[in-house]
Design an enzyme around this catalytic site. Structure first.
Site, mmCIF file in Angstrom:
data_model
loop_
_atom_site.group_PDB
_atom_site.id
_atom_site.type_symbol
_atom_site.label_atom_id
_atom_site.label_comp_id
_atom_site.label_asym_id
_atom_site.label_seq_id
_atom_site.Cartn_x
_atom_site.Cartn_y
_atom_site.Cartn_z
ATOM 1 N N LEU A 219 0.830 -1.199 0.000
ATOM 2 C CA LEU A 219 0.000 0.000 0.000
ATOM 3 C C LEU A 219 0.865 1.249 0.000
ATOM 4 O O LEU A 219 1.854 1.334 0.734
ATOM 5 C CB LEU A 219 -0.920 0.024 1.225
ATOM 6 N N SER A 220 0.475 2.219 -0.826
ATOM 7 C CA SER A 220 1.127 3.519 -0.883
ATOM 8 C C SER A 220 2.618 3.335 -1.188
ATOM 9 O O SER A 220 2.972 2.678 -2.169
ATOM 10 C CB SER A 220 0.875 4.275 0.429
ATOM 11 N N PHE A 221 3.502 3.884 -0.360
ATOM 12 C CA PHE A 221 4.935 3.686 -0.579
ATOM 13 C C PHE A 221 5.291 2.202 -0.546
ATOM 14 O O PHE A 221 6.280 1.771 -1.143
ATOM 15 C CB PHE A 221 5.717 4.457 0.486
ATOM 16 N N GLY B 125 3.753 -0.023 -2.129
ATOM 17 C CA GLY B 125 3.683 -0.498 -3.502
ATOM 18 C C GLY B 125 5.009 -0.319 -4.221
ATOM 19 O O GLY B 125 5.442 -1.176 -5.002
#
Length: 243
Positions: free
Chosen positions: A167-169, A171
């Site tokens: 998720l987010s960073f 990823g």
């Protein structure tokens, strides 16, 4: 006091769990805004985990929290077992810059369990206890913590497909990990962005974005000056330097 409340009706059950979970997120918010070296951070995080686990137990979620060896430290994981007896596929989930495994239960975990997946939530370097207790900052070699997380699955189940979720960073980190760690059968880059510098510059005028390939000294000075008068910016830069 909790037992009688949970036994009355489903409405009371829901309200009791919601009350339980207000405590861990209050403690999480407190820990989130404390300075990186503040000794109260470890205590806040510990209390948050305790109350979160109590909420899972009240809901009847089968969860196993473990600490597994990682280099010279211990990585914390939460394995959530699907209630479906035929479940085998596993989502291996991690967050990014400032999320916690407990938060990821609500974003990914609860829905995945209902759909017949086991879920492993974990924290790598730059996150959670590896940062607070062992002082381990983020690493670009995310295949190392990813491999440790996947290795730990054998403690809990005989995995079928292994699906990575970042998720987010996270990823960004997972995209790196999957280039080296071949045991993933699929990956999900959830709200992915390509890098911290790109995230910082995306609101700048388009003409400036392409010219900033590293954080220039003049921009660092400008940020430090503004942080003197902006508590949120002061916290964000202090937090960023610590991870």
């Amino acid at each position: 006091m909790l037992g009688p409340v949970l036994s009355r009706t489903s409405t009371f059950h829901f309200e009791a769990v919601r009350a339980l979970w207000s405590s861990p997120f209050n403690m999480r918010t407190a820990e989130f805004h404390l300075a990186s070296g503040d000794p109260r951070r470890v205590d806040c995080a510990s209390r948050s985990r305790t109350w979160f686990d109590a909420g899972l137990a009240a809901l009847g979620v089968e969860a196993t929290r473990s600490r597994v060896p990682y280099e010279d430290a211990e990585m914390e994981t939460i394995f959530l077992r699907s209630p479906r007896p035929d479940a085998r596929d596993v989502l291996v989930v991690h967050g990014g810059f400032d999320s916690t495994p407990e938060e990821l239960y609500f974003v990914i975990g609860a829905g995945a369990l209902e759909r017949g997946f086991h879920v492993l939530l974990y924290e790598g370097p730059g996150q959670g206890n590896l940062l607070r207790e062992f002082g381990m900052p983020f690493t670009p070699d995310w295949e190392r913590p990813a491999a440790t997380a996947i290795d730990s699955l054998g403690r809990h189940c005989d995995p079928g497909a292994i699906i990575g979720v970042g998720l987010s960073f996270g990823g960004h980190l997972l995209a790196r990990a999957v280039s080296k760690e071949r045991r993933y059968d699929a990956i999900v880059l959830f709200d992915y962005f390509p890098g911290m510098l790109r995230a910082f510059t995306h609101k700048m005028p388009r003409l400036l974005r392409g010219r900033i390939t590293a954080m220039p000294a003049w921009l660092q000075l400008l940020i430090r000056l503004n942080a003197r008068y902006d508590a949120e910016l002061r916290w964000a830069t202090r937090c960023g330097r610590s991870v």
